[in-house]
Scaffold this motif. Structure first.
Motif, mmCIF file in Angstrom:
data_model
loop_
_atom_site.group_PDB
_atom_site.id
_atom_site.type_symbol
_atom_site.label_atom_id
_atom_site.label_comp_id
_atom_site.label_asym_id
_atom_site.label_seq_id
_atom_site.Cartn_x
_atom_site.Cartn_y
_atom_site.Cartn_z
ATOM 1 N N LEU A 12 0.871 -1.239 -0.050
ATOM 2 C CA LEU A 12 0.224 -0.142 0.017
ATOM 3 C C LEU A 12 0.695 1.393 -0.114
ATOM 4 O O LEU A 12 2.091 1.243 0.586
ATOM 5 N N GLN A 13 0.641 2.161 -0.773
ATOM 6 C CA GLN A 13 1.193 3.615 -0.615
ATOM 7 C C GLN A 13 0.082 4.300 0.158
ATOM 8 O O GLN A 13 -0.957 4.499 -0.117
ATOM 9 N N LEU A 14 1.023 5.086 1.110
ATOM 10 C CA LEU A 14 0.168 6.080 2.142
ATOM 11 C C LEU A 14 0.341 7.403 1.219
ATOM 12 O O LEU A 14 1.356 7.578 0.748
ATOM 13 N N ASN A 15 -0.784 8.137 1.342
ATOM 14 C CA ASN A 15 -0.704 9.432 0.633
ATOM 15 C C ASN A 15 0.391 10.381 1.392
ATOM 16 O O ASN A 15 0.560 10.728 2.222
ATOM 17 N N PRO A 16 1.602 10.561 0.443
ATOM 18 C CA PRO A 16 2.709 11.159 1.098
ATOM 19 C C PRO A 16 2.582 12.834 1.192
ATOM 20 O O PRO A 16 3.090 13.245 1.968
ATOM 21 N N PHE A 17 1.231 13.353 0.879
ATOM 22 C CA PHE A 17 1.230 14.716 1.316
ATOM 23 C C PHE A 17 0.492 14.842 2.534
ATOM 24 O O PHE A 17 0.506 15.822 3.416
ATOM 25 N N LEU A 18 0.186 13.813 3.221
ATOM 26 C CA LEU A 18 -0.390 13.579 4.644
ATOM 27 C C LEU A 18 0.578 12.770 5.456
ATOM 28 O O LEU A 18 0.434 13.008 6.782
ATOM 29 N N THR A 19 1.434 12.063 5.044
ATOM 30 C CA THR A 19 2.137 11.081 5.690
ATOM 31 C C THR A 19 3.580 11.302 5.833
ATOM 32 O O THR A 19 4.344 10.783 6.864
ATOM 33 N N VAL A 20 4.284 11.458 4.765
ATOM 34 C CA VAL A 20 5.691 11.236 4.618
ATOM 35 C C VAL A 20 6.576 12.412 4.952
ATOM 36 O O VAL A 20 6.018 13.559 4.299
ATOM 37 N N ALA A 21 7.350 12.158 5.770
ATOM 38 C CA ALA A 21 8.256 13.418 6.047
ATOM 39 C C ALA A 21 9.505 12.855 5.883
ATOM 40 O O ALA A 21 10.386 12.508 7.089
ATOM 41 N N ILE A 22 10.352 12.730 4.828
ATOM 42 C CA ILE A 22 11.579 12.217 4.596
ATOM 43 C C ILE A 22 12.507 13.205 4.149
ATOM 44 O O ILE A 22 12.050 14.199 3.435
ATOM 45 N N GLY A 23 13.641 12.999 4.001
ATOM 46 C CA GLY A 23 14.527 14.026 3.629
ATOM 47 C C GLY A 23 15.016 13.718 2.261
ATOM 48 O O GLY A 23 14.610 12.839 1.485
ATOM 49 N N SER A 24 16.124 14.562 1.661
ATOM 50 C CA SER A 24 16.679 14.489 0.322
ATOM 51 C C SER A 24 15.519 14.676 -0.774
ATOM 52 O O SER A 24 14.558 14.881 -0.509
ATOM 53 N N GLY A 25 15.851 13.977 -1.929
ATOM 54 C CA GLY A 25 14.919 13.804 -2.911
ATOM 55 C C GLY A 25 13.953 12.806 -2.683
ATOM 56 O O GLY A 25 12.686 12.789 -3.496
ATOM 57 N N ASP A 26 14.011 12.057 -1.858
ATOM 58 C CA ASP A 26 13.010 10.826 -1.520
ATOM 59 C C ASP A 26 11.472 11.387 -1.725
ATOM 60 O O ASP A 26 10.764 10.752 -2.140
#
Length: 133
Positions: A50-64
């Motif tokens: 599953l992919q979680l909506n990255p605009f709501l969940t993902v806070a990762i660095g660099s270009g990822d």
């Protein structure tokens, strides 16, 4: 996109796994997945992934972060909802109405394909034959 379990923004799980972890019924987990997919907050990205909506969940660095956001945009688009407290009940009502309409349309289509057969006039039932001794 990498299919590794610790790819940022992705979760490797299945509905069966969610059922066993939460103790919820298959129907409850399925309905929840449909609901969150309709928002869209989550999307199936592969078998057991599953992919979680990255605009709501993902806070990762660099270009990822940008890469994961672009994968989401390519698959889903840029629209999602932040629902109010009454939204789940409204969603269930809309979904039930859509199911009813689909069922009625299917029944109507089947009814259109049924051609009543007329019984031939003058025919009577054949008498039963007795077994020869």
């Amino acid at each position: 996109m990498s299919k590794r379990p610790n790819t940022p923004g992705y979760v490797r799980t299945t509905q069966r796994d969610l059922q066993s972890r939460t103790g919820l019924s298959p129907a409850t987990v399925s309905e929840a997945m449909q609901y969150f997919s309709s928002l869209p907050w989550v999307r199936p990205a592969g078998r057991g992934l599953l992919q979680l909506n990255p605009f709501l969940t993902v806070a990762i660095g660099s270009g990822d972060h940008e890469r994961v956001q672009q994968e989401w945009l390519d698959a889903v688009g840029d629209t999602f909802l932040l629902p109010g407290p009454d939204h789940p009940a409204e969603w269930r009502e809309i979904r039930a109405a859509a199911k009813d309409e689909a069922k009625k349309a299917k029944q109507a289509a089947v009814g259109e394909n049924v051609v009543p057969m007329k019984r031939a006039s003058g025919r009577t039932a054949q008498p039963k034959r007795s077994a020869a001794v």
